[in-house]
Design a protein around this motif. Sequence first.
Motif, PDB file in Angstrom:
ATOM      1  N   UNK A  14       0.839  -1.188   0.000  1.00 11.51           N
ATOM      2  CA  UNK A  14       0.000   0.000   0.000  1.00 11.51           C
ATOM      3  C   UNK A  14       0.875   1.239   0.000  1.00 11.51           C
ATOM      4  N   UNK A  15       0.324   2.382   0.410  1.00 14.19           N
ATOM      5  CA  UNK A  15       1.152   3.596   0.351  1.00 14.19           C
ATOM      6  C   UNK A  15       2.306   3.528   1.343  1.00 14.19           C
ATOM      7  N   UNK A  16       2.074   2.991   2.559  1.00 13.33           N
ATOM      8  CA  UNK A  16       3.157   2.871   3.536  1.00 13.33           C
ATOM      9  C   UNK A  16       4.140   1.786   3.117  1.00 13.33           C
ATOM     10  N   UNK A  17       3.632   0.645   2.650  1.00 16.62           N
ATOM     11  CA  UNK A  17       4.527  -0.410   2.185  1.00 16.62           C
ATOM     12  C   UNK A  17       5.405   0.051   1.037  1.00 16.62           C
ATOM     13  N   UNK A  18       4.838   0.834   0.135  1.00 17.36           N
ATOM     14  CA  UNK A  18       5.622   1.342  -0.997  1.00 17.36           C
ATOM     15  C   UNK A  18       6.658   2.365  -0.542  1.00 17.36           C
ATOM     16  N   UNK A  47      -5.707  -5.659 -11.080  1.00 17.05           N
ATOM     17  CA  UNK A  47      -5.614  -4.989 -12.383  1.00 17.05           C
ATOM     18  C   UNK A  47      -5.555  -3.480 -12.203  1.00 17.05           C
ATOM     19  N   UNK A  48      -4.733  -2.869 -13.024  1.00 13.24           N
ATOM     20  CA  UNK A  48      -4.656  -1.416 -13.055  1.00 13.24           C
ATOM     21  C   UNK A  48      -4.710  -0.977 -14.510  1.00 13.24           C
ATOM     22  N   UNK A  49      -5.820  -0.369 -14.868  1.00 17.04           N
ATOM     23  CA  UNK A  49      -6.031   0.093 -16.245  1.00 17.04           C
ATOM     24  C   UNK A  49      -5.750  -1.004 -17.257  1.00 17.04           C
ATOM     25  N   UNK A  50      -6.271  -2.213 -16.944  1.00 20.68           N
ATOM     26  CA  UNK A  50      -6.183  -3.333 -17.877  1.00 20.68           C
ATOM     27  C   UNK A  50      -4.887  -4.117 -17.823  1.00 20.68           C
ATOM     28  N   UNK A  55       3.255  -5.660 -12.959  1.00 22.90           N
ATOM     29  CA  UNK A  55       3.946  -5.336 -14.206  1.00 22.90           C
ATOM     30  C   UNK A  55       4.130  -3.826 -14.337  1.00 22.90           C
ATOM     31  N   UNK A  56       3.105  -3.077 -13.962  1.00 19.60           N
ATOM     32  CA  UNK A  56       3.190  -1.617 -14.049  1.00 19.60           C
ATOM     33  C   UNK A  56       4.251  -1.087 -13.086  1.00 19.60           C
ATOM     34  N   UNK A  57       4.254  -1.617 -11.852  1.00 16.83           N
ATOM     35  CA  UNK A  57       5.242  -1.174 -10.861  1.00 16.83           C
ATOM     36  C   UNK A  57       6.657  -1.457 -11.343  1.00 16.83           C
ATOM     37  N   UNK A  64       1.785   3.142  -8.980  1.00 15.68           N
ATOM     38  CA  UNK A  64       0.925   4.160  -9.562  1.00 15.68           C
ATOM     39  C   UNK A  64      -0.447   4.218  -8.908  1.00 15.68           C
ATOM     40  N   UNK A  65      -0.843   3.144  -8.244  1.00 17.27           N
ATOM     41  CA  UNK A  65      -2.158   3.118  -7.606  1.00 17.27           C
ATOM     42  C   UNK A  65      -2.116   3.637  -6.179  1.00 17.27           C
ATOM     43  N   UNK A  66      -1.128   3.221  -5.386  1.00 16.37           N
ATOM     44  CA  UNK A  66      -1.143   3.523  -3.960  1.00 16.37           C
ATOM     45  C   UNK A  66      -0.123   4.572  -3.509  1.00 16.37           C
ATOM     46  N   UNK A  67       0.887   4.846  -4.323  1.00 18.26           N
ATOM     47  CA  UNK A  67       1.831   5.911  -3.999  1.00 18.26           C
ATOM     48  C   UNK A  67       2.261   6.607  -5.287  1.00 18.26           C
ATOM     49  N   UNK A  68       1.320   7.197  -5.997  1.00 21.65           N
ATOM     50  CA  UNK A  68       1.642   7.819  -7.293  1.00 21.65           C
ATOM     51  C   UNK A  68       2.567   9.017  -7.126  1.00 21.65           C
ATOM     52  N   UNK A  69       3.422   9.192  -8.126  1.00 20.16           N
ATOM     53  CA  UNK A  69       4.309  10.346  -8.137  1.00 20.16           C
ATOM     54  C   UNK A  69       5.627  10.140  -7.424  1.00 20.16           C
ATOM     55  N   UNK A  70       5.818   8.960  -6.814  1.00 20.62           N
ATOM     56  CA  UNK A  70       7.059   8.665  -6.089  1.00 20.62           C
ATOM     57  C   UNK A  70       7.814   7.558  -6.810  1.00 20.62           C
ATOM     58  N   UNK A  71       9.023   7.841  -7.238  1.00 19.52           N
ATOM     59  CA  UNK A  71       9.838   6.841  -7.901  1.00 19.52           C
ATOM     60  C   UNK A  71      10.454   5.890  -6.880  1.00 19.52           C
ATOM     61  N   UNK A  72      10.344   4.608  -7.145  1.00 25.37           N
ATOM     62  CA  UNK A  72      10.957   3.590  -6.302  1.00 25.37           C
ATOM     63  C   UNK A  72      12.306   3.203  -6.902  1.00 25.37           C
ATOM     64  N   UNK A  73      13.254   2.822  -6.063  1.00 22.95           N
ATOM     65  CA  UNK A  73      14.544   2.379  -6.597  1.00 22.95           C
ATOM     66  C   UNK A  73      14.364   1.200  -7.557  1.00 22.95           C
ATOM     67  N   UNK A  74      15.174   1.138  -8.569  1.00 25.17           N
ATOM     68  CA  UNK A  74      15.025   0.094  -9.582  1.00 25.17           C
ATOM     69  C   UNK A  74      15.337  -1.299  -9.051  1.00 25.17           C
ATOM     70  N   UNK A  75      15.973  -1.384  -7.880  1.00 25.89           N
ATOM     71  CA  UNK A  75      16.251  -2.698  -7.295  1.00 25.89           C
ATOM     72  C   UNK A  75      15.081  -3.240  -6.494  1.00 25.89           C
ATOM     73  N   UNK A  76      14.014  -2.465  -6.352  1.00 18.09           N
ATOM     74  CA  UNK A  76      12.786  -2.949  -5.714  1.00 18.09           C
ATOM     75  C   UNK A  76      11.953  -3.652  -6.769  1.00 18.09           C
ATOM     76  N   UNK A  77      11.630  -4.927  -6.506  1.00 21.80           N
ATOM     77  CA  UNK A  77      10.922  -5.746  -7.497  1.00 21.80           C
ATOM     78  C   UNK A  77       9.582  -6.193  -6.919  1.00 21.80           C
TER      79      UNK A  77
END
Length: 366
Positions: A14-18, A47-50, A55-57, A64-77
């Motif tokens: 969720x937003x805190x987990x992200x 699903x997020x917008x189909x 996959x979107x994350x 994009x659903x629970x913490x939009x506008x915040x970039x996560x490090x690329x090593x977070x999978x």
Amino acid sequence: MSAEKLSICIIGSGNWGSAVSKLAGESALAQNEKFERRVNMYVYEENYEGRKLTEVINEKHENVKYLPGIKLPENVVAVPDVVEASKNADVLIFVMPHQFVRKTCHLMKEHIKKTALAVSLIKGFDLHPETKGKIAMISNLIEDILGIDCCVLMGANVAPEVAKEQFCETTIGCKTKEQGYLLRSIFEKPYLRVKLCFDIDTVEMCGALINVIAIGVGIVDGMRQGHNTKAAVLRLGLMEMVKFGELFIQDCQKITFFESCGMADLVATCYGGRNRTLGENVVNSDKSIDQLEKDILRGQSFQGPLVAKEIHEILVERNIVDRFPLFTAIYKICYEDMKPTEFIDCLRHHPAHKFSRKSRPSIFFY
């Protein structure tokens, strides 16, 4: 713990987990001699917008659903299978609605490392037939099912503000300094200061009860009452928290209520948390809490009402409902159609306003 590099897994997104995945991912990159580069984040697939949310994350490096506008490090999978996400982890960070912890842990228990350390960022209690009339901590539930130690992290940590690197503090409740130092190396940043505390149960209890009080503050906002009334809710709510701790937490230390997990989290949650928003909408809307949850949180959960229900069941079992009028009123507003306007009567007649010469000296007078 092994001398090899340690692997970190976030259970929840969720937003805190992200926001936490951002902290953990950055720490893994900065301390590459200590941590594995990859940080798994278990994501309940939806699903997020189909498209699949995972996959979107993983493509955008953003929830994009629970913490939009915040970039996560690329090593977070993002990983949609909790067993796959957690099976090789040395540190398991639980950040999910507390009602799903039992089922999730049972899925994990045969697959995790028995040397792993868990830490719960979850605000709530475990209500189960076996724990009737008792306070059952989520950290204890995790320990019992997984067979590993579980620490806790609670504090004035509104997720979007942490993700935006605005200065804040937090409290880690741990059993040993070694555990505390390991977790601090994951969570502490120049903008996030960590205090270690060995009063684990009190730290965790504060995190749960604060969400209930925040509903009360939201009710006051919805009634267009002022800052003085909100201050009264904060003060009386804190007093009920302390009284609850004295009754249910062995060796509860009052000083813990003045750490970030206590007073600071109370202020932050009551002014900027989702449960305050719920309280305000309870006054101004005729919708049910379930419907408000769907409308406001888009798939996340209000934890305050469920905790209020859990508290009430415990107080009824112990026959001490009358000693916690603020908690009781919030429960009744959420579940028994008590009118929000009656909440002010609860504040007006609260037993904390009484003074007994027989009371033992204390900064708390009831």
